[in-house]
Scaffold this active site. Structure first.
Site, PDB file in Angstrom:
ATOM      1  N   GLY A  45       1.861   0.577  -6.148  1.00  0.00           N
ATOM      2  CA  GLY A  45       0.719  -0.296  -5.912  1.00  0.00           C
ATOM      3  C   GLY A  45      -0.414   0.050  -6.838  1.00  0.00           C
ATOM      4  N   GLY A  46      -1.595  -0.473  -6.514  1.00  0.00           N
ATOM      5  CA  GLY A  46      -2.745  -0.302  -7.381  1.00  0.00           C
ATOM      6  C   GLY A  46      -3.223   1.121  -7.443  1.00  0.00           C
ATOM      7  N   VAL A  50       5.103   5.305  -4.468  1.00  0.00           N
ATOM      8  CA  VAL A  50       5.508   5.794  -3.157  1.00  0.00           C
ATOM      9  C   VAL A  50       7.006   6.049  -3.162  1.00  0.00           C
ATOM     10  CG1 VAL A  50       5.338   5.383  -0.687  1.00  0.00           C
ATOM     11  CG2 VAL A  50       3.711   4.299  -2.228  1.00  0.00           C
ATOM     12  N   ASP A 156      -9.231  -3.752   3.720  1.00  0.00           N
ATOM     13  CA  ASP A 156      -8.193  -4.389   2.915  1.00  0.00           C
ATOM     14  C   ASP A 156      -6.992  -4.731   3.790  1.00  0.00           C
ATOM     15  OD1 ASP A 156      -7.118  -5.461   0.600  1.00  0.00           O
ATOM     16  OD2 ASP A 156      -6.143  -3.599   0.013  1.00  0.00           O
TER      17      ASP A 156
END
Length: 784
Positions: A45-46, A50, A156
């Site tokens: 992700g940003g 993971v 978020d």
């Protein structure tokens, strides 16, 4: 974030994808940080990559997240994520285990949640049933409640950050941009933080975000679950984000079958202003539980009006009698305030004992059941058909009341929650007592007068009753139809006779059916006379009488009928609303405003109160408060309805905000039907319609009307519009006619800024004196 076999894990950051990974990725099968064996990549992700890893020291599978953006700001946010996540302990929030460094890497480990994301579920299953939406939304709300209680705002929240694991366990992840609520007043302002599709309006504008921003995001998620689409569609994410600053969400029921209670909750969460949203995640959770109960038994609900209350203000129908017992309320808190438990119960008993039709036992009769609280035993020994129980919680100068009404068999019929400061305890006592009393009054009306009525008659009546309270004007004709069916099945159903009179009078009003005014007036008159003959003991009959009299210009008779209604039902919110509206207009605005606020306290879904409160606020120079009421109506009612838009347009003209007024005029035109005509009519005041065309439309608007109060309102609007374009001759003509007829609006004459050019003119002064005399006559020998 998913792998090939659709496994996901807690705290996966699924924001915008990043191509700026720095440093070698750990290879499969290697041991990272001397402890974690890399088993499989799960996504990037940003903020981080993971992996599913095995903790070799504990021999268990966990998730490991690496910080891949090597910047000081990214590291700070990463550390913040760990600290915040550790503050939240709840089954619906991902558990964080460890934080550490390994060479150039910062990492954290957390529980591994095999399953999928809510985003994937929406993509695969499309619109879900209301029951399924509630199933997913409840644990999300519970997780948010825990986070907010710990002082953490997510900021978020989105379907990709909600994981659904084994046994349908729902888990919130990724607090990477969360901030402690006490940090910088809740969040940093001046920056847009979050995912555009799921940002609240205040986040879009770069303003501080608090817990209510998460509630907005939850509303967006529920909308998407229920409809399979997002409420704000655009070609790009930022276009969608900006759309919510000036557009209203489409009602989710327009193209989909959505439970009314769920749809109402979704629209409340999506209120543009934060104060219009539910008070907390706990409040949403409580409402979802109520919706879940009804949605599970009614998979295909019929379209019904929305309501913005967090719980039903009326008790449902019960097969019982009149005896009610109130138990001493259980108390939780410091022992020096333990008196509050019995004090609240005593106040409730005092009000209930003055409510016609109830037999209420004293606290002395129920005190012995304070420990056991066994409803079956209470019902048997005291002969109680309804039992009111409650809890008082006191902490840090705050008092919370939770009240419920149950049957002797333990079935919960009604529940409500109240909260306020200890200094407000007496006000809370009174408000609590009156709302419970009104709930019981409505139930007993049906029980007393509807025992022999078939179930379908009762069902039609209850649906019409709900419609009258939530959409009293726009839903009036539909309510008449429902009540006609109820009375067709049970001609002697007294509550339905009174309700029919109210609905018929309200249908004799409006912008939609001017040509049918005479026919509707005749129908309303017949219905009121029938209710007076057959249901004289019903407060609703006297309210209908008052409305009939006032709409025909009989203000004194109307106020007298309201007085009689209050004698019969001192807790009936519609009576307080109607009287409060008249008081605000006719020289008693302070008293009227208090009465309207009291009506809202009795029933927060009584939207008519906000029409008058908005107008009073604007006329008293408080546009911010006025627009708060407008926004509340705008987001609480489907449509939004033309009356709300007309009121908003008028208030904008009062404030001199022509841009806002034109926006509302365009909305009115877009409503179609009579909205096109109304839009043209108002266009004269904004230079969009010629005076000749406006005169023609105006004559059409009030010409066929037999409703004196409606035509007076139309003349007031004409005075405003003609004055605004400098045609004071036409304005004074309409003002004189209104004053000669049924104008009582002293407040408008005194404070409306649009009338400034008329003040000092002898014609205006004569009209003002005439209106003042008419208004003063209302309050002679009548209650304040």
């Amino acid at each position: 974030m998913t792998s090939g076999d659709d496994e996901t894990l807690a705290a996966t950051s699924t924001g915008a994808r990043s191509a700026s990974f720095e440093g070698p990725e750990p290879a499969l099968g290697t041991v990272f940080a001397g402890r974690y064996e890399i088993e499989a990549p799960l996504g990037r992700g940003g903020m981080g990559s993971v992996y599913r890893v095995r903790d070799t020291k504990l021999d268990e599978v966990v998730a490991l997240k690496l910080l891949t953006l090597q910047t000081e700001q990214a590291e700070d946010r990463f550390v913040s994520e760990v600290r915040l996540a550790r503050r939240v302990t709840h089954p619906n929030v991902a558990r964080t285990h460890d934080f550490g460094e390994d060479g150039p890497f910062r990492f954290l480990t957390m529980e591994y949640v095999p399953g999928t994301t809510l985003e994937r579920i929406i993509e695969q299953r499309g619109p879900l049933s209301s029951a399924d939406v509630v199933t997913f939304a409840q644990p999300i709300a519970a997780g948010l409640a825990a986070a907010h209680a710990a002082g953490v705002v997510h900021r978020d929240l989105k379907p990709a950050n909600v994981l659904v694991g084994e046994a349908q366990r729902v888990v919130l992840t990724d607090f990477g941009i969360a901030r402690a609520a006490e940090h910088d007043g809740g969040t940093h302002s001046g920056m847009m933080m979050g995912t555009p599709y799921y940002m609240s309006p205040e986040q879009v504008m770069g303003k501080p975000a608090d817990a209510r921003s998460d509630l907005y995001a939850l509303g967006l998620i529920m909308y998407e679950l229920a409809t399979g689409t997002r409420p704000f569609i655009s070609d790009n994410p930022m276009g969608s984000a900006l759309a919510r600053l000036h557009s209203c969400p489409v009602d989710p029921r327009r193209d989909h079958v959505v439970d009314d209670g769920l749809a109402s909750l979704i629209l409340r969460c999506l209120a543009r202003e934060a104060h219009g949203r539910p008070a907390s995640a706990d409040a949403i959770l409580e409402r979802l539980r109520a919706v879940g109960s009804s949605a599970s038994t009614d998979p295909t609900p019929e379209p019904r009006p929305t309501t913005e209350t967090t719980s039903t203000p009326f008790a449902p129908l019960a097969e019982g009698g009149r005896t009610v017992v109130v138990l001493p309320f259980a108390f939780r808190g410091a022992s020096e305030h333990a008196y509050l438990g019995e004090a609240m119960a005593e106040e409730l008993i005092d009000v209930l004992s003055r409510t016609k039709g109830l037999r209420v036992l004293s606290l002395g009769a129920t005190r012995r059941f304070a420990e056991t609280r066994d409803p079956a035993r209470i019902g048997e020994e005291l002969g109680a058909e309804s039992i009111v129980d409650g809890t008082v919680q006191h902490a840090a100068a705050r008092v919370r009341l939770s009240v419920r009404m149950i049957d002797p068999d333990g079935t919960q019929r009604w529940a409500e929650r109240y909260e306020g400061g200890l200094e407000d305890v007496f006000e809370l006592q009174e408000s609590l007592a009156r709302r419970v009393a009104e709930a019981l009054r409505i139930e007993l009306d049906v029980v007393t007068h509807g025992v022999a009525a078939p179930p379908e008659a009762i069902e039609h009546y209850l649906r019409a009753r709900r419609l009258q309270r939530t959409m009293p004007l726009l839903g009036a004709e539909e309510a008449v139809g429902l009540l006609d069916r109820a009375l067709g099945a049970a001609p002697g159903l007294t509550p339905a006779l009174a309700a029919h009179a109210m609905a018929s009078v309200r249908a004799w009003w409006g912008y939609e059916d001017w040509e049918r005014s005479a026919a509707r007036a005749e129908r309303a008159h017949r219905s009121v006379l029938r209710a007076q003959r057959q249901a004289p003991s019903m407060a609703e009959t006297h309210l209908a009488t008052a409305m009939w009299e006032v709409q025909g210009g009989g203000f004194i008779a109307g106020v007298e009928a309201l007085s009689r209604a209050l004698e019969l039902a001192p807790t009936m919110p519609e009576v307080h609303q109607y009287l409060g509206q008249l008081q605000c207009e006719a020289g008693r605005p302070k008293e009227g405003r208090r009465r309207l606020e009291h009506a809202l306290a009795l029933d927060p879904s009584l939207h008519l109160c906000r029409y008058t409160l908005a107008r009073v606020a604007m006329l008293h120079g408080d546009p911010e408060r006025a627009y708060e009421h407008v926004d509340h109506l705008w987001h609480s009612l489907p449509g939004p309805p033309v009356p709300v838009m007309i009121m908003a347009l008028r208030l904008s003209l009062y404030a001199g905000d022509l841009e806002r007024a034109e926006m509302y005029r365009q909305h009115i035109a877009g409503a179609g039907g009579s909205g096109v005509v109304v839009s043209e009519l108002f266009g004269v005041g904004l230079g969009k319609t010629s005076i000749e065309r406006a005169e023609s439309l105006y004559q059409r608007a009030h010409g066929p009307q037999t409703n004196t109060r409606f035509t007076t309102l139309m003349r007031q609007i004409a005075v405003e519009l003609f004055t605004r374009i400098g045609r004071t001759d036409l304005a004074l003509r309409e003002l004189t006619t209104a004053a000669d007829s049924a104008l009582i609006d002293v407040l408008w004459l005194e404070r409306c800024s649009l009338l400034d050019p008329l003040r000092g003119d002898s014609t205006f002064l004569r009209a003002e004196q005439q209106v003042r005399r008419r208004a003063a006559a209302l309050w002679k020998n009548t209650p304040s």
